[in-house]
Write a protein that holds these residues in place. Structure first.
Motif, PDB file in Angstrom:
ATOM      1  N   VAL A  79      -7.137   4.615  -6.622  1.00 36.35           N
ATOM      2  CA  VAL A  79      -6.671   3.843  -5.470  1.00 36.35           C
ATOM      3  C   VAL A  79      -7.516   4.181  -4.244  1.00 36.35           C
ATOM      4  N   ARG A  80      -7.828   5.473  -4.068  1.00 31.30           N
ATOM      5  CA  ARG A  80      -8.663   5.870  -2.921  1.00 31.30           C
ATOM      6  C   ARG A  80     -10.024   5.169  -2.969  1.00 31.30           C
ATOM      7  N   LEU A  94       0.826  -1.215   0.000  1.00 31.10           N
ATOM      8  CA  LEU A  94       0.000   0.000   0.000  1.00 31.10           C
ATOM      9  C   LEU A  94       0.857   1.261   0.000  1.00 31.10           C
ATOM     10  N   ALA A 140     -12.398  -1.482   0.095  1.00 30.22           N
ATOM     11  CA  ALA A 140     -11.798  -2.455   1.010  1.00 30.22           C
ATOM     12  C   ALA A 140     -12.303  -2.246   2.436  1.00 30.22           C
ATOM     13  N   LEU A 158      -9.527   1.701  -1.796  1.00 28.96           N
ATOM     14  CA  LEU A 158      -9.317   1.712  -0.342  1.00 28.96           C
ATOM     15  C   LEU A 158     -10.657   1.808   0.386  1.00 28.96           C
ATOM     16  N   ARG A 180      -3.990   5.199   5.001  1.00 32.55           N
ATOM     17  CA  ARG A 180      -3.630   5.417   3.594  1.00 32.55           C
ATOM     18  C   ARG A 180      -4.631   6.335   2.896  1.00 32.55           C
ATOM     19  N   CYS A 181      -5.908   6.221   3.267  1.00 36.09           N
ATOM     20  CA  CYS A 181      -6.942   7.076   2.673  1.00 36.09           C
ATOM     21  C   CYS A 181      -6.599   8.558   2.829  1.00 36.09           C
ATOM     22  N   ARG A 206      -0.211  -0.230  -5.573  1.00 39.10           N
ATOM     23  CA  ARG A 206      -1.063   0.127  -4.429  1.00 39.10           C
ATOM     24  C   ARG A 206      -2.510  -0.298  -4.684  1.00 39.10           C
ATOM     25  N   CYS A 218      -5.912  -4.929   9.084  1.00 39.81           N
ATOM     26  CA  CYS A 218      -5.599  -3.987   8.002  1.00 39.81           C
ATOM     27  C   CYS A 218      -6.386  -2.683   8.095  1.00 39.81           C
ATOM     28  N   LEU A 268      -5.544   0.885   6.183  1.00 41.24           N
ATOM     29  CA  LEU A 268      -6.408   1.359   5.098  1.00 41.24           C
ATOM     30  C   LEU A 268      -6.843   2.799   5.343  1.00 41.24           C
ATOM     31  N   GLU A 291      -3.355   9.082   0.237  1.00 38.82           N
ATOM     32  CA  GLU A 291      -3.263   8.477  -1.102  1.00 38.82           C
ATOM     33  C   GLU A 291      -3.560   9.523  -2.184  1.00 38.82           C
ATOM     34  N   ALA A 346      -4.715  -2.871  -2.401  1.00 45.25           N
ATOM     35  CA  ALA A 346      -6.011  -2.530  -1.802  1.00 45.25           C
ATOM     36  C   ALA A 346      -7.071  -3.547  -2.217  1.00 45.25           C
TER      37      ALA A 346
END
Length: 222
Positions: free
Chosen positions: A56-57, A17, A63, A60, A47-48, A25, A40, A44, A51, A29
């Protein structure tokens, strides 16, 4: 003690990630969302907040929705109070996707009028998803205070949020049609038009509303 394959895969995904490549990444995710693991969740959410890649967001957020709301919602509620605008925006976006109405009290007036357009837009979307049944008529006037704000995308987001509440928005729109600011009046008129004719298109509705404002009428006569 030997780690299981799932443990190894989880560790690798969490590490990935932070890879410099957005494609890596994104796959990480996806992997975390495909095989949810409570360990995780914090990563997560962390990272939000940072990111840079929109796609990718989105993964995320997906996820996070794959994990138990009892684990994700309390942590996301902390994020909506973050000083980092992206953290607030993405947490609100994720809460709207989870749809747990226990998060409703966190949708404050300050978030609905946040100085950052992306945060405000996420708050509007979250509000109309999370508002308890019967409280829509109280939310509508709060949202209407943002009429006339920002550029087209921001205005369209607000119109969509208001329209999602249904006809309870009409008193707030009618009040806004008498506002001293022509941008507010035009936005209110356009939103009412879209409520009655969703196929009209926002661009057409706002241009027509501007003409109505320029002529000095709200179109309510008769």
């Amino acid at each position: 003690m030997t780690m299981s394959k799932q443990d190894t895969d989880t560790i690798r995904a969490v590490q990935a990630l932070e890879d410099s490549r957005s494609s890596v990444r994104l796959r990480a995710a996806l992997a975390v969302g495909t095989t949810p693991d409570p360990r995780c969740v914090d990563k997560l959410i962390e990272r939000c907040a940072i990111e840079p890649d929109f796609h990718v967001r989105e993964i995320l957020t997906w996820a996070l929705t794959r994990h138990s709301a009892s684990m994700t919602v309390p942590e996301l509620l902390k994020e909506v109070r973050s000083e980092r605008a992206q953290a607030r925006s993405q947490a609100l976006h994720t809460l709207s996707k989870i749809g747990d109405r226990q998060a409703w009290p966190a949708i404050t007036r300050s978030l609905l009028s946040d100085a950052d357009d992306e945060v405000a837009r996420s708050a509007w979307r979250a509000a109309v998803v999370l508002v308890p049944e019967g409280e829509e008529q109280e939310l509508a006037p709060v949202l209407s205070t943002q009429l006339g704000r920002g550029e087209r995308e921001t205005q369209l987001s607000l119109s969509r949020a208001l329209i999602a509440l249904g006809e309870v928005i009409l008193p707030a729109l009618r009040a806004a049609m008498t506002d001293f600011d022509p941008r507010v009046r035009a936005h209110a008129i356009a939103t009412e038009k879209l409520l009655g004719d969703p196929d009209a298109g926002f661009e057409f509705a706002i241009e027509e509303a501007k003409r109505v404002v320029a002529l000095g009428t709200t179109g309510q006569e008769g």
